[in-house]
Scaffold this motif. Structure first.
Motif, PDB file in Angstrom:
ATOM      1  N   LYS A  10     -71.870 -77.717  57.285  1.00 56.57           N
ATOM      2  CA  LYS A  10     -72.146 -77.941  55.862  1.00 56.57           C
ATOM      3  C   LYS A  10     -70.942 -78.523  55.141  1.00 56.57           C
ATOM      4  O   LYS A  10     -71.087 -79.426  54.306  1.00 56.57           O
ATOM      5  CB  LYS A  10     -72.592 -76.630  55.216  1.00 56.57           C
ATOM      6  CG  LYS A  10     -73.960 -76.146  55.692  1.00 56.57           C
ATOM      7  CD  LYS A  10     -74.366 -74.848  55.013  1.00 56.57           C
ATOM      8  CE  LYS A  10     -75.735 -74.389  55.489  1.00 56.57           C
ATOM      9  NZ  LYS A  10     -76.141 -73.097  54.872  1.00 56.57           N
ATOM     10  N   MET A  11     -69.733 -78.031  55.465  1.00 58.58           N
ATOM     11  CA  MET A  11     -68.554 -78.585  54.807  1.00 58.58           C
ATOM     12  C   MET A  11     -68.304 -80.014  55.243  1.00 58.58           C
ATOM     13  O   MET A  11     -67.985 -80.882  54.425  1.00 58.58           O
ATOM     14  CB  MET A  11     -67.333 -77.718  55.110  1.00 58.58           C
ATOM     15  CG  MET A  11     -67.078 -76.624  54.100  1.00 58.58           C
ATOM     16  SD  MET A  11     -66.852 -77.237  52.408  1.00 58.58           S
ATOM     17  CE  MET A  11     -65.451 -78.306  52.625  1.00 58.58           C
ATOM     18  N   GLY A  12     -68.426 -80.280  56.540  1.00 55.72           N
ATOM     19  CA  GLY A  12     -68.223 -81.640  57.029  1.00 55.72           C
ATOM     20  C   GLY A  12     -69.178 -82.624  56.385  1.00 55.72           C
ATOM     21  O   GLY A  12     -68.797 -83.752  56.039  1.00 55.72           O
ATOM     22  N   GLN A  13     -70.415 -82.209  56.209  1.00 56.67           N
ATOM     23  CA  GLN A  13     -71.412 -83.081  55.584  1.00 56.67           C
ATOM     24  C   GLN A  13     -71.112 -83.301  54.106  1.00 56.67           C
ATOM     25  O   GLN A  13     -71.318 -84.405  53.575  1.00 56.67           O
ATOM     26  CB  GLN A  13     -72.790 -82.478  55.782  1.00 56.67           C
ATOM     27  CG  GLN A  13     -73.246 -82.489  57.239  1.00 56.67           C
ATOM     28  CD  GLN A  13     -74.474 -81.646  57.485  1.00 56.67           C
ATOM     29  OE1 GLN A  13     -75.367 -81.583  56.647  1.00 56.67           O
ATOM     30  NE2 GLN A  13     -74.520 -80.978  58.634  1.00 56.67           N
ATOM     31  N   THR A  14     -70.599 -82.272  53.434  1.00 56.07           N
ATOM     32  CA  THR A  14     -70.219 -82.430  52.026  1.00 56.07           C
ATOM     33  C   THR A  14     -69.019 -83.365  51.901  1.00 56.07           C
ATOM     34  O   THR A  14     -68.973 -84.228  51.011  1.00 56.07           O
ATOM     35  CB  THR A  14     -69.896 -81.065  51.397  1.00 56.07           C
ATOM     36  OG1 THR A  14     -71.011 -80.194  51.553  1.00 56.07           O
ATOM     37  CG2 THR A  14     -69.586 -81.210  49.911  1.00 56.07           C
ATOM     38  N   ILE A  15     -68.051 -83.209  52.796  1.00 55.80           N
ATOM     39  CA  ILE A  15     -66.889 -84.109  52.805  1.00 55.80           C
ATOM     40  C   ILE A  15     -67.340 -85.545  53.048  1.00 55.80           C
ATOM     41  O   ILE A  15     -66.862 -86.476  52.390  1.00 55.80           O
ATOM     42  CB  ILE A  15     -65.870 -83.667  53.871  1.00 55.80           C
ATOM     43  CG1 ILE A  15     -65.218 -82.342  53.453  1.00 55.80           C
ATOM     44  CG2 ILE A  15     -64.811 -84.739  54.094  1.00 55.80           C
ATOM     45  CD1 ILE A  15     -64.404 -81.694  54.543  1.00 55.80           C
ATOM     46  N   ASP A  47     -60.274 -81.718  59.383  1.00 61.05           N
ATOM     47  CA  ASP A  47     -60.782 -80.679  60.273  1.00 61.05           C
ATOM     48  C   ASP A  47     -61.343 -79.511  59.464  1.00 61.05           C
ATOM     49  O   ASP A  47     -60.593 -78.778  58.818  1.00 61.05           O
ATOM     50  CB  ASP A  47     -59.657 -80.194  61.194  1.00 61.05           C
ATOM     51  CG  ASP A  47     -60.033 -78.928  61.956  1.00 61.05           C
ATOM     52  OD1 ASP A  47     -61.081 -78.946  62.618  1.00 61.05           O
ATOM     53  OD2 ASP A  47     -59.282 -77.929  61.879  1.00 61.05           O
ATOM     54  N   PHE A  48     -62.655 -79.361  59.476  1.00 60.51           N
ATOM     55  CA  PHE A  48     -63.326 -78.162  58.968  1.00 60.51           C
ATOM     56  C   PHE A  48     -64.256 -77.696  60.080  1.00 60.51           C
ATOM     57  O   PHE A  48     -65.456 -77.929  60.043  1.00 60.51           O
ATOM     58  CB  PHE A  48     -64.105 -78.448  57.680  1.00 60.51           C
ATOM     59  CG  PHE A  48     -63.283 -78.310  56.431  1.00 60.51           C
ATOM     60  CD1 PHE A  48     -63.292 -77.138  55.694  1.00 60.51           C
ATOM     61  CD2 PHE A  48     -62.484 -79.356  56.000  1.00 60.51           C
ATOM     62  CE1 PHE A  48     -62.525 -77.011  54.543  1.00 60.51           C
ATOM     63  CE2 PHE A  48     -61.720 -79.248  54.849  1.00 60.51           C
ATOM     64  CZ  PHE A  48     -61.728 -78.068  54.117  1.00 60.51           C
ATOM     65  N   SER A  49     -63.665 -77.085  61.088  1.00 56.82           N
ATOM     66  CA  SER A  49     -64.424 -76.692  62.270  1.00 56.82           C
ATOM     67  C   SER A  49     -64.529 -75.170  62.330  1.00 56.82           C
ATOM     68  O   SER A  49     -64.861 -74.536  61.326  1.00 56.82           O
ATOM     69  CB  SER A  49     -63.761 -77.272  63.528  1.00 56.82           C
ATOM     70  OG  SER A  49     -62.397 -76.879  63.614  1.00 56.82           O
ATOM     71  N   ILE A  50     -64.228 -74.585  63.473  1.00 56.90           N
ATOM     72  CA  ILE A  50     -64.231 -73.130  63.635  1.00 56.90           C
ATOM     73  C   ILE A  50     -62.933 -72.741  64.318  1.00 56.90           C
ATOM     74  O   ILE A  50     -62.288 -73.560  64.978  1.00 56.90           O
ATOM     75  CB  ILE A  50     -65.454 -72.649  64.452  1.00 56.90           C
ATOM     76  CG1 ILE A  50     -65.509 -73.321  65.833  1.00 56.90           C
ATOM     77  CG2 ILE A  50     -66.749 -72.910  63.675  1.00 56.90           C
ATOM     78  CD1 ILE A  50     -66.640 -72.828  66.715  1.00 56.90           C
ATOM     79  N   PRO A  51     -62.504 -71.481  64.180  1.00 63.41           N
ATOM     80  CA  PRO A  51     -61.197 -71.083  64.708  1.00 63.41           C
ATOM     81  C   PRO A  51     -60.990 -71.384  66.188  1.00 63.41           C
ATOM     82  O   PRO A  51     -59.883 -71.761  66.592  1.00 63.41           O
ATOM     83  CB  PRO A  51     -61.161 -69.574  64.444  1.00 63.41           C
ATOM     84  CG  PRO A  51     -62.052 -69.371  63.258  1.00 63.41           C
ATOM     85  CD  PRO A  51     -63.150 -70.388  63.411  1.00 63.41           C
TER      86      PRO A  51
END
Length: 234
Positions: A10-15, A47-51
């Protein structure tokens, strides 16, 4: 500007949406189903991925000579390692627990209030953070940054999710569906309470801040933070 998105939730798509609105081009949308092909063509990576994959994402950027903006939290035990790699590759790096312009102003307010309240030992500090149920880490990176801001300006030495000792700041981490992020810092005495609070209404603030940071870092080398981007250090 050509942008590689590392993490396409969701964050990647918003970016992506905000970057396109600002006239940029997306050259890679990296998720668990594809490779880093296209990364070397990027001017910058976000990078807005997962840890569990953040370190691999960030490392790949340094090896590809691509500046990287990382908003992923929950991996910071490897932060010094990534800083060392960035320096060895003469790269450029910004990692932040929160890229929202409003939150970074809130960090400054938090630091200022902590300095002022340190003189009054009748008040104790408590924090609360609320996020959507998909958020994997608790407390949030933003809450940890706020706690560190208080610790740096007071006699507190640590934060905790458990019953606090006298020198620990308790953080209550709540997970509620569809909450982008709410953070409250409270100073509580027997006679009154002082609260400062930041409430995100949607993800756009985080995404816009990340894109602004990406625009800012082009042509630079080194380790930076949002104070640099927003010229808040003075």
């Amino acid at each position: 500007m050509k942008i590689a998105l590392l993490g396409y939730g969701k964050m990647g798509q918003t970016i992506e949406r905000i970057a396109l609105e600002r006239g940029h081009e997306i050259v890679l949308k990296k998720d668990e189903f594809n490779t880093y092909e296209g990364l070397s063509a990027a001017d910058v990576a976000i990078d807005f991925s997962i840890p569990s994959v953040a370190v691999e994402n960030i490392s790949s950027c340094f090896y590809a000579n691509v500046p990287v903006i990382s908003g992923t939290t929950g991996w910071l035990e490897h932060y010094d390692e990534m800083v060392a790699l960035c320096k060895s590759k003469d790269g450029a790096f910004i990692s932040s627990s929160n890229f929202s312009l409003g939150v970074n102003l809130f960090f400054e307010l938090n630091d200022y209030l902590a300095k002022m309240m340190a003189k009054f030992d009748s008040y104790r500090v408590e924090m609360e953070e609320i996020h959507h149920i998909q958020k994997l880490d608790a407390p949030s990176g933003t809450a940890i940054s706020l706690a560190k801001g208080v610790i740096a300006n007071s006699t507190y030495t640590n934060w905790t999710l458990n019953e606090p000792k006298s020198d620990e700041i308790p953080i209550d981490a709540l997970r509620i569906d569809d909450v982008p992020g709410t953070h409250t810092v409270s100073y509580i005495s027997e006679i009154d309470t002082i609260d400062i609070k930041h409430t995100a209404h949607n993800r756009d603030g985080f995404a816009l801040g990340a894109v602004i940071a990406a625009e800012w870092i082009i042509g630079k080398k080194g380790i930076f933070n949002m104070k640099d981007v927003l010229n808040l250090k003075n």
